[in-house]
Design a protein around this motif. Sequence first.
Motif, PDB file in Angstrom:
ATOM      1  N   LEU A  13       0.686  -1.215   0.104  1.00  0.00           N
ATOM      2  CA  LEU A  13       0.127   0.093  -0.032  1.00  0.00           C
ATOM      3  C   LEU A  13       1.080   1.254  -0.308  1.00  0.00           C
ATOM      4  CD1 LEU A  13      -3.034   1.096   0.335  1.00  0.00           C
ATOM      5  CD2 LEU A  13      -3.019   0.492   2.316  1.00  0.00           C
ATOM      6  N   ALA A  14       1.769   1.712   1.171  1.00  0.00           N
ATOM      7  CA  ALA A  14       3.150   2.649   0.860  1.00  0.00           C
ATOM      8  C   ALA A  14       3.711   2.955  -0.833  1.00  0.00           C
ATOM      9  CB  ALA A  14       3.807   2.051   1.788  1.00  0.00           C
ATOM     10  N   SER A  15       4.106   1.344  -0.922  1.00  0.00           N
ATOM     11  CA  SER A  15       4.719   1.354  -2.524  1.00  0.00           C
ATOM     12  C   SER A  15       3.523   2.017  -3.292  1.00  0.00           C
ATOM     13  CB  SER A  15       5.136   0.169  -2.912  1.00  0.00           C
ATOM     14  OG  SER A  15       6.450   0.164  -1.720  1.00  0.00           O
ATOM     15  N   ALA A  16       1.874   1.757  -3.417  1.00  0.00           N
ATOM     16  CA  ALA A  16       1.220   2.101  -4.233  1.00  0.00           C
ATOM     17  C   ALA A  16       1.069   3.762  -5.101  1.00  0.00           C
ATOM     18  CB  ALA A  16       0.349   1.294  -4.121  1.00  0.00           C
ATOM     19  N   THR A  17       0.823   3.984  -3.234  1.00  0.00           N
ATOM     20  CA  THR A  17       0.178   5.177  -2.964  1.00  0.00           C
ATOM     21  C   THR A  17       1.701   6.097  -3.309  1.00  0.00           C
ATOM     22  OG1 THR A  17      -0.398   4.431  -0.896  1.00  0.00           O
ATOM     23  CG2 THR A  17      -0.071   7.068  -0.786  1.00  0.00           C
ATOM     24  N   ARG A  18       2.726   6.513  -3.293  1.00  0.00           N
ATOM     25  CA  ARG A  18       4.152   6.580  -3.446  1.00  0.00           C
ATOM     26  C   ARG A  18       3.974   7.042  -4.850  1.00  0.00           C
ATOM     27  NH1 ARG A  18       8.371   6.235  -5.637  1.00  0.00           N
ATOM     28  NH2 ARG A  18       8.715   3.826  -4.648  1.00  0.00           N
ATOM     29  N   LEU A  19       3.679   5.636  -6.003  1.00  0.00           N
ATOM     30  CA  LEU A  19       4.342   5.440  -7.386  1.00  0.00           C
ATOM     31  C   LEU A  19       2.414   6.194  -7.375  1.00  0.00           C
ATOM     32  CD1 LEU A  19       5.100   1.801  -7.569  1.00  0.00           C
ATOM     33  CD2 LEU A  19       5.853   4.449  -8.152  1.00  0.00           C
ATOM     34  N   PHE A  20       0.870   5.844  -7.488  1.00  0.00           N
ATOM     35  CA  PHE A  20      -0.260   6.657  -8.274  1.00  0.00           C
ATOM     36  C   PHE A  20       0.238   8.128  -7.880  1.00  0.00           C
ATOM     37  CE2 PHE A  20      -2.603   2.402  -6.517  1.00  0.00           C
ATOM     38  CZ  PHE A  20      -1.992   1.874  -7.782  1.00  0.00           C
ATOM     39  N   ASP A  21       0.858   9.122  -6.398  1.00  0.00           N
ATOM     40  CA  ASP A  21       0.977   9.683  -6.200  1.00  0.00           C
ATOM     41  C   ASP A  21       1.500  10.327  -7.073  1.00  0.00           C
ATOM     42  OD1 ASP A  21      -1.329   9.835  -4.410  1.00  0.00           O
ATOM     43  OD2 ASP A  21      -0.163   9.898  -2.239  1.00  0.00           O
ATOM     44  N   ILE A  25      -2.217   6.459 -11.517  1.00  0.00           N
ATOM     45  CA  ILE A  25      -2.844   5.057 -11.572  1.00  0.00           C
ATOM     46  C   ILE A  25      -2.676   4.638 -12.549  1.00  0.00           C
ATOM     47  CG2 ILE A  25      -5.242   3.630 -10.087  1.00  0.00           C
ATOM     48  CD1 ILE A  25      -6.186   5.944  -8.871  1.00  0.00           C
ATOM     49  N   ARG A  26      -3.712   4.402 -13.458  1.00  0.00           N
ATOM     50  CA  ARG A  26      -3.840   3.529 -14.522  1.00  0.00           C
ATOM     51  C   ARG A  26      -2.234   3.653 -15.599  1.00  0.00           C
ATOM     52  NH1 ARG A  26      -8.112   0.737 -15.633  1.00  0.00           N
ATOM     53  NH2 ARG A  26      -9.789   2.255 -15.855  1.00  0.00           N
ATOM     54  N   SER A  27      -1.378   4.351 -15.185  1.00  0.00           N
ATOM     55  CA  SER A  27       0.475   3.918 -15.120  1.00  0.00           C
ATOM     56  C   SER A  27       0.843   3.214 -14.645  1.00  0.00           C
ATOM     57  CB  SER A  27       1.255   5.561 -15.790  1.00  0.00           C
ATOM     58  OG  SER A  27       1.408   6.318 -14.565  1.00  0.00           O
ATOM     59  N   VAL A  28       0.975   2.554 -13.706  1.00  0.00           N
ATOM     60  CA  VAL A  28       1.250   2.026 -12.793  1.00  0.00           C
ATOM     61  C   VAL A  28       0.719   1.084 -12.890  1.00  0.00           C
ATOM     62  CG1 VAL A  28       1.823   1.908  -9.766  1.00  0.00           C
ATOM     63  CG2 VAL A  28       1.997   3.767 -11.156  1.00  0.00           C
ATOM     64  N   SER A  29       1.696  -0.571 -13.145  1.00  0.00           N
ATOM     65  CA  SER A  29       1.196  -1.251 -13.446  1.00  0.00           C
ATOM     66  C   SER A  29       1.386  -2.429 -11.934  1.00  0.00           C
ATOM     67  CB  SER A  29       1.826  -2.104 -14.372  1.00  0.00           C
ATOM     68  OG  SER A  29       3.369  -2.702 -14.218  1.00  0.00           O
ATOM     69  N   ALA A  30       0.750  -3.669 -12.101  1.00  0.00           N
ATOM     70  CA  ALA A  30       1.407  -3.962 -10.120  1.00  0.00           C
ATOM     71  C   ALA A  30       2.267  -4.333 -10.275  1.00  0.00           C
ATOM     72  CB  ALA A  30      -0.203  -5.050 -10.255  1.00  0.00           C
ATOM     73  N   ASP A  31       2.781  -5.221 -11.065  1.00  0.00           N
ATOM     74  CA  ASP A  31       4.398  -5.340 -11.394  1.00  0.00           C
ATOM     75  C   ASP A  31       4.827  -4.500 -10.912  1.00  0.00           C
ATOM     76  OD1 ASP A  31       3.460  -7.660 -12.389  1.00  0.00           O
ATOM     77  OD2 ASP A  31       4.020  -7.168 -14.104  1.00  0.00           O
ATOM     78  N   LYS A  32       4.616  -3.234 -11.271  1.00  0.00           N
ATOM     79  CA  LYS A  32       5.351  -2.018 -10.702  1.00  0.00           C
ATOM     80  C   LYS A  32       5.290  -1.543  -9.156  1.00  0.00           C
ATOM     81  CE  LYS A  32       5.869   0.887 -14.567  1.00  0.00           C
ATOM     82  NZ  LYS A  32       5.822   2.168 -15.326  1.00  0.00           N
ATOM     83  N   VAL A  33       4.636  -2.037  -8.571  1.00  0.00           N
ATOM     84  CA  VAL A  33       4.322  -1.790  -7.186  1.00  0.00           C
ATOM     85  C   VAL A  33       5.148  -3.048  -6.249  1.00  0.00           C
ATOM     86  CG1 VAL A  33       2.567  -2.095  -4.908  1.00  0.00           C
ATOM     87  CG2 VAL A  33       1.637  -0.317  -7.009  1.00  0.00           C
TER      88      VAL A  33
END
Length: 194
Positions: A13-21, A25-33
């Motif tokens: 969740l912390a990785s997703a938050t930083r990457l999404f921000d 959201i769409r440009s960040v894949s689950a693999d990146k997270v």
Amino acid sequence: MMDTSLPVRERLLASATRLFDENSIRSVSADKVIADAGTTKVTFYRHFRSKDQLVVAYLDAQLERLQAALDAERGAGRDACALLLRLAAANGSAACRPGFRGCAFINAAAEYPADGNVVRAAVGRYRAWLHGVVAGLLEELGVDRPGVVADQLIMLRDGAMVHGFMGDPGAVTEQLVTAGRAIVAAHLSSPRPA
């Protein structure tokens, strides 16, 4: 890379938050997270059935932070006017922070436009909460038609969030407060300073 001492779900969740921000959201894949959190696909899917579920957790965490901040402000004994001003200032501060890419909820709604999507439902929970809070504070102030005025203030806030990303973020707070005061003053049952 994330701090690997955190529990896996929190790291994801912390990785997703930083990457999404930082991106979208769409440009960040689950693999990146997964890579950023230092975990595996199998572990990711143990915690989140899909990327959409991760996005929902991200938005719900944003909402929980906002709710906690408002509860703390209420606990400090602030009246309705002070709380509305604090909300405006918080939005202005968000729009002024370096790297601001717009409101997470507005961005999510734009990136997930289909009705019935779980992400849109998460955005809807936030919007309903925000409207309820603003309408309740306006009612405390004695504003006529607090639901309608809440709609107007939220539209103003949404525009301020976009302006903070697209225009001059330094002017957001002052202009948001000034315009919000004018809207509230125009709808007070008995005129008083807003």
